[in-house]
Design an enzyme around this catalytic site. Sequence first.
Site, PDB file in Angstrom:
ATOM      1  N   GLU A  34       0.819  -1.210   0.000  1.00  0.00           N
ATOM      2  CA  GLU A  34       0.000   0.000   0.000  1.00  0.00           C
ATOM      3  C   GLU A  34       0.853   1.260   0.000  1.00  0.00           C
ATOM      4  O   GLU A  34       0.372   2.350   0.280  1.00  0.00           O
ATOM      5  CB  GLU A  34      -0.944  -0.001   1.207  1.00  0.00           C
ATOM      6  CG  GLU A  34      -1.916  -1.172   1.158  1.00  0.00           C
ATOM      7  CD  GLU A  34      -3.087  -1.019   2.102  1.00  0.00           C
ATOM      8  OE1 GLU A  34      -3.121  -0.043   2.871  1.00  0.00           O
ATOM      9  OE2 GLU A  34      -3.975  -1.884   2.069  1.00  0.00           O
ATOM     10  N   LYS A  55     -15.627  -1.483   2.595  1.00  0.00           N
ATOM     11  CA  LYS A  55     -14.901  -1.931   1.405  1.00  0.00           C
ATOM     12  C   LYS A  55     -15.922  -2.540   0.448  1.00  0.00           C
ATOM     13  O   LYS A  55     -16.567  -3.542   0.793  1.00  0.00           O
ATOM     14  CB  LYS A  55     -13.878  -2.995   1.790  1.00  0.00           C
ATOM     15  CG  LYS A  55     -12.684  -2.475   2.604  1.00  0.00           C
ATOM     16  CD  LYS A  55     -11.886  -3.655   3.149  1.00  0.00           C
ATOM     17  CE  LYS A  55     -10.516  -3.240   3.658  1.00  0.00           C
ATOM     18  NZ  LYS A  55      -9.870  -4.362   4.391  1.00  0.00           N
TER      19      LYS A  55
HETATM   20  P1  PGA Z   1      -6.463  -5.824   2.670  1.00  0.00           P
HETATM   21  O1  PGA Z   1      -5.915  -4.760   3.703  1.00  0.00           O
HETATM   22  O2  PGA Z   1      -6.995  -5.111   1.487  1.00  0.00           O
HETATM   23  O3  PGA Z   1      -5.247  -6.678   2.347  1.00  0.00           O
HETATM   24  O4  PGA Z   1      -7.521  -6.612   3.393  1.00  0.00           O
HETATM   25  C1  PGA Z   1      -6.600  -3.586   4.017  1.00  0.00           C
HETATM   26  C2  PGA Z   1      -7.032  -3.552   5.462  1.00  0.00           C
HETATM   27  O5  PGA Z   1      -6.870  -4.552   6.210  1.00  0.00           O
HETATM   28  O6  PGA Z   1      -7.573  -2.553   5.907  1.00  0.00           O
HETATM   29 ZN    ZN Z   2      -7.911  -3.588   8.021  1.00  0.00          ZN
END
Ligand code: PGA
Ligand code: ZN
Length: 437
Positions: free
Chosen positions: A214, A349
């Site tokens: 990220e 998400k």
């Molecule tokens: P991930 O990480 O997209 O690998 O799940 C993002 C998060 O945990 O906030």
């Molecule tokens: Zn997370």
Amino acid sequence: TVMKLKGREVLDSRGRPTVEVEVAGSNGEVGRAIVPSGASTGRHEAIELRDPEDRRHGGMGVLRAVAHVNGEIASAIQGMDLEDQAGIDAALVALDGTPNKGRLGANAILGVSLAVAHAVAAARGEPLYVHLNRLWRSRLEPGEFAEPVLPMPMVNMISGGLHAGVNLDFQDFLTIPVGASSYSEALEMTTAIYRAVGAVLREKDMEGTLVGDEGGYGPKLSTNAQAIDLILEAVLGCGMEPGRDVAIALDVAASHFYDPKTATYHLTAAGDDALDSAGMVAMLAHWAKLYPIVSIEDGLAEDDWNGWSSLTGMLGNSVQLIGDDLFATQTARLRQGVERHAGNAILIKVNQVGTLSETFDALLLARRHGYRTIVSARSGETEDTTIADLAVATAAGQIKIGSVARSERLAKYNRLLRIEDELGPSARFAGFKPTGG
Ligand code: PGA
Ligand code: ZN
């Protein structure tokens, strides 16, 4: 009406296949969306369909999901009214027929759901956030959070856990520029801190160059606390005051070092510490006292409800406690959280739930129960910027995209700059208060 659906396999920021969908309407409008993908995924998320038996892309191919877009889904929604987002999303859910979208794949379904919204915005000649805001408003009661608001960014500085593969247990060490009075000021403060963290790491010979999935730095540190100390050193070096100008946020991602069989959290960064749930709560409470921490995500594992309730009882009045793996953007999980007083905020998400309409459901339920909402990217991302528009349109208040490096992240930050510019002096900015509506 929906005339044509076209799915294809494209690549994400880790070079892994993902689903892209184009929806064409009867007036020639086209909408396109690309689906993101997580690495530290929770057990309760909607299912991403991949092709493990296929040798292409090491079994990570998404050609079955793409085939579902071009076949079954295309036949089912052809001729439906593009403006009827709720109707199309309901049809997608019904067509799949499973509780977790495992048959057609949440990646196939989400690609279609988001592309439909883009096509409508294109047909109307509107920016996406204007269209999303109209859909959002249609769900609200009078007086409810209807105005578009630019979100406060919480930004990853140092990465550990499953995203950087070194030795830190916690997944993200982030900053929130709580003193900023506009989105662009928040971003400018953040990039200054990011540069300063890099400089501090390089000065100490701690790898201030390499970054994780990220965009956060991935230094080899000996303790989790060291990551916070380094960030605070950088903040001070920028002439900013920790707590007043900039606060710390953590994504502990605790599900990933929790063993449900023994109900134990295994921390390896500082020796091999094995903590039970109460031990984890005590540790986080200690950290919150020691450091200017205003937000903790997944401080406990995704099914440790008692731990969550106890942490919320202890810190919930002063610290934002975000459920990511815990809630998985699912209203059923969030309802349980509300009942048990688990957490006071939810990470949103889109691919954890799989349709735009269900994402609105989660956002709305959260807001109505006083839970704060943080729209979030995944560790596997693309140039798709839908979530930037989503955060503004729903007045979510906060956004989490990763760091201010790697263009799959910057695409979203830049999209928000464009929206801020377009809204002009009337642009509202969420700011930050650690708790309360
Ligand atoms: P991930 O990480 O997209 O690998 O799940 C993002 C998060 O945990 O906030
Ligand atoms: Zn997370």
